[in-house]
Design a protein around this motif. Structure first.
Motif, mmCIF file in Angstrom:
data_model
loop_
_atom_site.group_PDB
_atom_site.id
_atom_site.type_symbol
_atom_site.label_atom_id
_atom_site.label_comp_id
_atom_site.label_asym_id
_atom_site.label_seq_id
_atom_site.Cartn_x
_atom_site.Cartn_y
_atom_site.Cartn_z
ATOM 1 N N ASN A 250 0.837 -1.196 0.000
ATOM 2 C CA ASN A 250 0.000 0.000 0.000
ATOM 3 C C ASN A 250 0.871 1.245 0.000
ATOM 4 O OD1 ASN A 250 -2.364 -1.402 -0.014
ATOM 5 N ND2 ASN A 250 -2.831 -1.094 2.141
ATOM 6 N N VAL A 251 0.613 2.127 -0.951
ATOM 7 C CA VAL A 251 1.321 3.398 -0.990
ATOM 8 C C VAL A 251 0.418 4.545 -0.549
ATOM 9 C CG1 VAL A 251 2.998 2.712 -2.727
ATOM 10 C CG2 VAL A 251 0.833 3.704 -3.453
ATOM 11 N N LEU A 252 -0.882 4.282 -0.416
ATOM 12 C CA LEU A 252 -1.811 5.292 0.063
ATOM 13 C C LEU A 252 -3.020 4.616 0.681
ATOM 14 C CD1 LEU A 252 -2.782 8.258 0.240
ATOM 15 C CD2 LEU A 252 -3.740 7.969 -2.042
ATOM 16 N N ASP A 253 -3.349 5.008 1.894
ATOM 17 C CA ASP A 253 -4.590 4.626 2.571
ATOM 18 C C ASP A 253 -5.258 5.929 2.976
ATOM 19 O OD1 ASP A 253 -4.424 1.777 2.589
ATOM 20 O OD2 ASP A 253 -2.852 1.946 4.088
ATOM 21 N N LEU A 254 -6.419 6.192 2.407
ATOM 22 C CA LEU A 254 -7.068 7.475 2.598
ATOM 23 C C LEU A 254 -8.542 7.254 2.872
ATOM 24 C CD1 LEU A 254 -6.420 10.564 2.177
ATOM 25 C CD2 LEU A 254 -7.216 10.238 -0.160
ATOM 26 N N SER A 255 -9.088 7.983 3.833
ATOM 27 C CA SER A 255 -10.521 7.952 4.118
ATOM 28 C C SER A 255 -11.081 9.351 3.909
ATOM 29 C CB SER A 255 -10.792 7.525 5.562
ATOM 30 O OG SER A 255 -10.351 6.218 5.779
ATOM 31 N N VAL A 256 -12.130 9.450 3.089
ATOM 32 C CA VAL A 256 -12.806 10.721 2.847
ATOM 33 C C VAL A 256 -14.218 10.573 3.372
ATOM 34 C CG1 VAL A 256 -13.509 12.422 1.119
ATOM 35 C CG2 VAL A 256 -11.424 11.085 0.769
ATOM 36 N N LYS A 257 -14.584 11.437 4.329
ATOM 37 C CA LYS A 257 -15.905 11.357 4.956
ATOM 38 C C LYS A 257 -16.830 12.414 4.367
ATOM 39 C CE LYS A 257 -13.877 9.637 9.185
ATOM 40 N NZ LYS A 257 -13.665 9.824 10.608
ATOM 41 N N ARG A 258 -18.127 12.156 4.445
ATOM 42 C CA ARG A 258 -19.128 13.059 3.881
ATOM 43 C C ARG A 258 -19.037 14.460 4.468
ATOM 44 N NH1 ARG A 258 -25.354 11.630 4.297
ATOM 45 N NH2 ARG A 258 -24.990 12.257 6.425
ATOM 46 N N ASN A 259 -18.666 14.571 5.737
ATOM 47 C CA ASN A 259 -18.586 15.887 6.381
ATOM 48 C C ASN A 259 -17.323 16.659 5.999
ATOM 49 O OD1 ASN A 259 -16.584 14.631 7.829
ATOM 50 N ND2 ASN A 259 -17.585 14.835 9.814
ATOM 51 N N GLY A 260 -16.463 16.074 5.153
ATOM 52 C CA GLY A 260 -15.264 16.759 4.698
ATOM 53 C C GLY A 260 -14.009 16.373 5.456
ATOM 54 N N ASP A 261 -14.148 15.566 6.506
ATOM 55 C CA ASP A 261 -12.959 15.099 7.217
ATOM 56 C C ASP A 261 -12.207 14.117 6.334
ATOM 57 O OD1 ASP A 261 -13.620 16.571 9.428
ATOM 58 O OD2 ASP A 261 -14.433 14.888 10.564
ATOM 59 N N ILE A 262 -10.895 14.157 6.418
ATOM 60 C CA ILE A 262 -10.058 13.251 5.653
ATOM 61 C C ILE A 262 -8.999 12.687 6.583
ATOM 62 C CG2 ILE A 262 -8.548 15.104 4.834
ATOM 63 C CD1 ILE A 262 -8.418 13.483 2.169
ATOM 64 N N GLU A 263 -8.732 11.398 6.432
ATOM 65 C CA GLU A 263 -7.720 10.741 7.258
ATOM 66 C C GLU A 263 -6.802 9.944 6.350
ATOM 67 O OE1 GLU A 263 -9.753 8.271 10.068
ATOM 68 O OE2 GLU A 263 -10.809 9.952 10.973
ATOM 69 N N SER A 264 -5.553 9.880 6.758
ATOM 70 C CA SER A 264 -4.565 9.126 6.014
ATOM 71 C C SER A 264 -3.659 8.452 7.029
ATOM 72 C CB SER A 264 -3.810 10.103 5.118
ATOM 73 O OG SER A 264 -2.508 9.734 4.907
ATOM 74 N N THR A 265 -3.083 7.316 6.656
ATOM 75 C CA THR A 265 -2.148 6.679 7.573
ATOM 76 C C THR A 265 -0.956 7.611 7.751
ATOM 77 O OG1 THR A 265 -1.122 5.509 5.744
ATOM 78 C CG2 THR A 265 -2.818 4.325 6.973
ATOM 79 N N PRO A 266 -0.311 7.608 8.909
ATOM 80 C CA PRO A 266 0.771 8.554 9.186
ATOM 81 C C PRO A 266 1.859 8.569 8.119
ATOM 82 C CG PRO A 266 0.201 7.388 11.189
ATOM 83 C CD PRO A 266 -0.592 6.754 10.056
ATOM 84 N N SER A 267 2.219 7.431 7.574
ATOM 85 C CA SER A 267 3.293 7.409 6.578
ATOM 86 C C SER A 267 2.850 7.974 5.231
ATOM 87 C CB SER A 267 3.790 5.977 6.384
ATOM 88 O OG SER A 267 2.753 5.168 5.874
ATOM 89 N N ASN A 268 1.543 8.185 5.047
ATOM 90 C CA ASN A 268 1.044 8.674 3.764
ATOM 91 C C ASN A 268 0.546 10.110 3.818
ATOM 92 O OD1 ASN A 268 1.436 6.250 2.290
ATOM 93 N ND2 ASN A 268 -0.303 5.385 3.352
ATOM 94 N N ASN A 269 0.853 10.832 4.893
ATOM 95 C CA ASN A 269 0.364 12.202 5.015
ATOM 96 C C ASN A 269 0.852 13.107 3.895
ATOM 97 O OD1 ASN A 269 -1.339 12.028 7.188
ATOM 98 N ND2 ASN A 269 0.290 12.321 8.669
ATOM 99 N N MET A 270 1.966 12.773 3.259
ATOM 100 C CA MET A 270 2.469 13.606 2.176
ATOM 101 C C MET A 270 1.512 13.625 0.995
ATOM 102 S SD MET A 270 5.543 11.299 0.721
ATOM 103 C CE MET A 270 5.287 9.665 0.107
ATOM 104 N N PHE A 271 0.607 12.648 0.891
ATOM 105 C CA PHE A 271 -0.334 12.604 -0.220
ATOM 106 C C PHE A 271 -1.561 13.476 0.020
ATOM 107 C CE2 PHE A 271 1.987 8.642 -0.762
ATOM 108 C CZ PHE A 271 2.298 8.720 -2.103
ATOM 109 N N VAL A 272 -1.784 13.897 1.255
ATOM 110 C CA VAL A 272 -2.938 14.730 1.570
ATOM 111 C C VAL A 272 -2.534 16.182 1.351
ATOM 112 C CG1 VAL A 272 -4.565 15.432 3.346
ATOM 113 C CG2 VAL A 272 -3.813 13.064 3.225
ATOM 114 N N ASN A 273 -3.206 16.862 0.444
ATOM 115 C CA ASN A 273 -2.864 18.232 0.094
ATOM 116 C C ASN A 273 -3.358 19.175 1.182
ATOM 117 O OD1 ASN A 273 -2.628 20.792 -1.017
ATOM 118 N ND2 ASN A 273 -3.081 20.073 -3.077
ATOM 119 N N SER A 274 -2.441 19.784 1.908
ATOM 120 C CA SER A 274 -2.818 20.651 3.021
ATOM 121 C C SER A 274 -3.438 21.959 2.534
ATOM 122 C CB SER A 274 -1.598 20.936 3.898
ATOM 123 O OG SER A 274 -0.604 21.580 3.130
#
Length: 152
Positions: free
Chosen positions: A57-81
């Motif tokens: 796995n190179v990315l584990d990402l959860s996108v919730k209906r309310n706009g919250d997004i979660e990613s595994t700690p090692s994949n935070n670089m993929f979440v655009n801040s």
């Protein structure tokens, strides 16, 4: 008896999930590569897992209906801040409409017309289209492009 109970509870959980699997190709100035992906809709959450042979796995990402997004700690670089909560809400709605063939076909005047979404001041363009049980995606930014599909 516990095994019987365990099997029954697992089948109830999986019946509420929708699972889509497919392949994506990513391209930017630093790399280009193909990935396999699975998108699981579980309630009001999309779980996106992207993997590559020999890397896992190179990315584990959860996108919730309310706009919250979660990613595994090692994949935070993929979440655009730079993206805000409202952008992730838009992405959730867009993804939900793309994967639900009834919504995509109902909202489209022409059956094969793609559904578009722009986020982050039109810096990121997301497009989807559906043909039978295959949903195709194109995601473009200034420095990257991702193309691919998933099947239900």
């Amino acid at each position: 008896m516990p095994i019987l109970f365990s099997c029954a509870s697992n089948s109830l959980l999986t019946s509420k999930q929708q699972i889509y699997t497919g392949k994506f190709y990513a391209d930017n100035s630093n790399f280009n590569s193909a990935f396999t992906t699975s998108i699981v809709k579980q309630g009001n959450v999309f779980i996106i897992q992207v993997s590559k042979p020999f890397f896992g796995n190179v990315l584990d990402l959860s996108v919730k209906r309310n706009g919250d997004i979660e990613s595994t700690p090692s994949n935070n670089m993929f979440v655009n801040s730079d993206l805000r909560n409202v952008d992730y809400k838009k992405i959730y709605v867009w993804l939900n409409q793309c994967l639900d063939s009834k919504n995509l076909l109902k909202d489209s005047e022409i059956k094969d017309r793609p559904e578009y979404l722009f986020v982050q001041n039109n810096n990121i363009r997301l497009v989807c289209s559906k043909i039978e049980n295959k949903t195709s995606f194109e995601i473009r930014g200034y420095e990257f492009q991702v193309n691919g599909y998933v099947k239900s």
